[in-house]
Design an enzyme around this catalytic site. Structure first.
Site, PDB file in Angstrom:
ATOM      1  N   ARG A  77       1.504  14.472  13.369  1.00  0.00           N
ATOM      2  CA  ARG A  77       1.678  13.766  11.837  1.00  0.00           C
ATOM      3  C   ARG A  77       1.636  15.515  10.821  1.00  0.00           C
ATOM      4  O   ARG A  77       1.320  15.609  10.134  1.00  0.00           O
ATOM      5  CB  ARG A  77       1.310  12.605  11.150  1.00  0.00           C
ATOM      6  CG  ARG A  77       1.642  11.089  11.422  1.00  0.00           C
ATOM      7  CD  ARG A  77       1.174  10.105  11.162  1.00  0.00           C
ATOM      8  NE  ARG A  77      -0.272   9.638  10.707  1.00  0.00           N
ATOM      9  CZ  ARG A  77      -0.585   8.899  10.190  1.00  0.00           C
ATOM     10  NH1 ARG A  77       0.112   8.139   9.849  1.00  0.00           N
ATOM     11  NH2 ARG A  77      -1.717   8.905  10.086  1.00  0.00           N
ATOM     12  N   LYS A  93       1.009  -1.141  -0.094  1.00  0.00           N
ATOM     13  CA  LYS A  93       0.137  -0.228  -0.134  1.00  0.00           C
ATOM     14  C   LYS A  93       0.863   1.018   0.168  1.00  0.00           C
ATOM     15  O   LYS A  93       0.599   2.667  -0.319  1.00  0.00           O
ATOM     16  CB  LYS A  93      -0.663  -0.379   1.229  1.00  0.00           C
ATOM     17  CG  LYS A  93      -1.990   1.179   0.671  1.00  0.00           C
ATOM     18  CD  LYS A  93      -2.538   1.238   2.766  1.00  0.00           C
ATOM     19  CE  LYS A  93      -1.653   2.118   3.400  1.00  0.00           C
ATOM     20  NZ  LYS A  93      -2.318   2.470   5.175  1.00  0.00           N
ATOM     21  N   ASN A  94       1.899   1.436   0.934  1.00  0.00           N
ATOM     22  CA  ASN A  94       2.965   2.605   1.264  1.00  0.00           C
ATOM     23  C   ASN A  94       3.944   2.670  -0.287  1.00  0.00           C
ATOM     24  O   ASN A  94       3.997   3.794  -0.256  1.00  0.00           O
ATOM     25  CB  ASN A  94       3.626   2.363   1.951  1.00  0.00           C
ATOM     26  CG  ASN A  94       2.668   2.907   3.500  1.00  0.00           C
ATOM     27  OD1 ASN A  94       1.544   3.414   3.435  1.00  0.00           O
ATOM     28  ND2 ASN A  94       2.761   2.029   4.837  1.00  0.00           N
ATOM     29  N   CYS A 136      -5.316   7.413  10.245  1.00  0.00           N
ATOM     30  CA  CYS A 136      -5.580   6.799  11.211  1.00  0.00           C
ATOM     31  C   CYS A 136      -5.121   8.088  12.888  1.00  0.00           C
ATOM     32  O   CYS A 136      -3.641   8.801  12.587  1.00  0.00           O
ATOM     33  CB  CYS A 136      -4.276   5.957  11.353  1.00  0.00           C
ATOM     34  SG  CYS A 136      -4.862   4.199  10.777  1.00  0.00           S
ATOM     35  N   ARG A 181      -8.165  -0.604   5.605  1.00  0.00           N
ATOM     36  CA  ARG A 181      -6.807   0.553   4.679  1.00  0.00           C
ATOM     37  C   ARG A 181      -5.549  -0.103   4.709  1.00  0.00           C
ATOM     38  O   ARG A 181      -5.239   0.111   3.320  1.00  0.00           O
ATOM     39  CB  ARG A 181      -7.359   1.759   5.553  1.00  0.00           C
ATOM     40  CG  ARG A 181      -7.889   2.368   6.207  1.00  0.00           C
ATOM     41  CD  ARG A 181      -7.838   3.291   6.989  1.00  0.00           C
ATOM     42  NE  ARG A 181      -6.830   4.334   6.628  1.00  0.00           N
ATOM     43  CZ  ARG A 181      -5.672   4.525   7.444  1.00  0.00           C
ATOM     44  NH1 ARG A 181      -5.615   3.867   8.434  1.00  0.00           N
ATOM     45  NH2 ARG A 181      -4.386   5.195   6.537  1.00  0.00           N
ATOM     46  N   ASP A 191       5.202   0.498  11.869  1.00  0.00           N
ATOM     47  CA  ASP A 191       4.039   0.066  11.747  1.00  0.00           C
ATOM     48  C   ASP A 191       4.079  -1.897  12.409  1.00  0.00           C
ATOM     49  O   ASP A 191       3.040  -2.401  12.125  1.00  0.00           O
ATOM     50  CB  ASP A 191       3.733   0.009  10.601  1.00  0.00           C
ATOM     51  CG  ASP A 191       3.645   0.498   9.684  1.00  0.00           C
ATOM     52  OD1 ASP A 191       3.115   1.962  10.769  1.00  0.00           O
ATOM     53  OD2 ASP A 191       3.536   1.336   8.588  1.00  0.00           O
TER      54      ASP A 191
END
Length: 425
Positions: free
Chosen positions: A121, A22-23, A116, A397, A305
């Site tokens: 951030r 995903k990232n 999230c 997600r 993560d």
């Protein structure tokens, strides 16, 4: 809201393929805006965040379709550089479009992104980087407008090796006039993947994977076909799940080099990890051992993560483990949920002290964010009795139907969708 119901206590066994990262996919989809025409992006996971990004691209005028892990994206019809606020609220990664849209249209309007709630951030490093390249930033309340008639290469030193800021600057600099060098750049594999994609479109970038990235601006980029790297966080999650259930699973389509720090920690805990090319076998026949100290830090150190998932494993380990979280101050929200299941964990500032217990017990718990949700699912797989995980939209997600992944390995896990409330009006 949907929920997952898990009957724990069954060892996981079998083989599973790890889907695309995903990232890596999100910034690559954003970068495609810089080359007008049709792109074919393969190994794209079918995730909630991916669909939000595709909805954003469609709102800008693109044609986008995801089918069988392949996105066909036509960016030629794009006509807008204004990202809708309601879509930005759904996903922090929408901020990746700032650099590409600024490059293509000379202006971009965005809003403070969502995602999230795991701590502060800020996007200041993104904005400072774009300003250094020549952009003018106007902020009014929640709205951010970026304008630039011409971007010029320069030296940029990041105060912190932010992944998102590194990627946004890379994209904006790819077509800037002259050479840009990013110092103290983030080193994550997803940044390397973005470099490879940009270079496949005709960019000239070297250094991704190190702390210094050099971008020589080009006049034009062209569409291409590209395949996304495997998701190292999903792979790490499955490794922990195999260990905590005393199972034995084989992971296909992984990049072991991206998981070195995770493999090291798991082996310290007594987990057996065998590597053969892009295949990993993970097993743990006995009770895991405590790990004296784990510290989350930017890649290549242990990833934030995977902190919550490994904490679940250590909650059943023999002895006392200590986990120090240095990236996000809100990353211990899962601790209260785990203690409901019988875990013995206490938090002091940014450190969690985990005293292993013989067993976890099923309970109704709530996913507070993406990775915490995955950790609670893993806890449910190992727990005695029934675990119900609520607010699972967070999990969707980053995991392509996590219940299907675990069901293929023998887990008893089902997704329940409540019946719609009848409208009597």
């Amino acid at each position: 809201m949907e929920k997952l119901v898990i009957e724990g206590g069954r060892p996981l066994s079998g083989t599973i393929r790890i889907h695309g990262a995903k990232n890596a996919a999100l910034p690559i989809l954003a970068a495609s805006m810089m080359a007008e025409g049709t792109h074919r992006i393969e190994n794209v996971p079918d995730l909630l965040d991916i669909h939000v990004m595709l909805d954003i691209l469609r709102s800008l005028g693109c044609k986008a379709e995801l089918r069988d892990e392949t996105v066909v994206l036509d960016t030629l019809p794009a006509h807008s550089s204004h990202i809708p606020e309601e879509l930005m609220k759904q996903m922090r990664s929408s901020i990746f479009l700032m650099g590409p849209l600024l490059t293509r249209f000379g202006e971009v309007q965005v809003y403070q992104p969502g995602g999230c709630a795991i701590g502060e951030r800020k996007i200041d490093l993104h904005l400072k980087g774009l300003q250094a390249l020549g952009a003018e930033i106007e902020e009014a309340g929640n709205t951010i407008i970026c304008r630039a008639t011409l971007l010029r290469g320069t030296d940029i030193v990041l105060d912190f090796p932010s992944v998102g800021a590194t990627e946004n600057i890379m994209m904006a600099a790819a077509m800037a006039r002259g050479t840009t060098t990013i110092f103290n750049a983030a080193r994550e594999p997803e940044i390397q993947d973005l470099q490879h994609f940009l270079n496949a479109m005709g960019a000239r970038i070297i250094g991704a994977g190190t702390d210094t990235i050099t971008i020589e601006g080009v006049d034009r980029l062209v569409p291409c076909t590209y395949s996304i790297i495997p998701d190292r966080i999903v792979a790490g999650t499955m490794m922990v799940a195999a260990a905590i259930t005393k199972g034995n699973i084989t992971l296909e389509n992984v990049c072991p080099a991206h998981l070195t720090s995770v493999t090291h920690v798991l082996r310290r805990a007594g987990v057996q990890v065998h590597i053969d090319g892009d295949i990993m076998n993970v097993s743990c026949p006995g009770r895991p051992r405590a790990v004296e100290r784990i510290v989350t830090s930017p890649y290549p150190s242990f990833p934030t993560d995977l902190q919550s998932q490994v904490m679940v494993l250590l909650s059943l380990a023999d002895g006392l483990s200590v986990i120090k979280e240095t990236i996000f101050e809100g990353r211990f929200k899962h601790v209260d949920e785990l203690t409901r299941m019988g875990a013995d964990i206490w938090v002091d500032m940014n450190s969690a002290f985990v005293r292993g217990v013989p067993r976890l017990y099923g309970a109704t718990v709530e996913a507070t964010d993406l990775r915490a949700g995955a950790a609670l699912v893993i806890a449910g797989l190992a727990a005695a009795g029934t675990t119900i995980v609520e607010q699972i939209h967070h999990i969707d997600r980053g995991y392509d139907r996590i219940e299907r992944m675990f069901s293929r390995l023998g887990a008893r896990i089902e997704r329940f969708t409540p019946a719609p409330v009848p409208n009597n009006n």
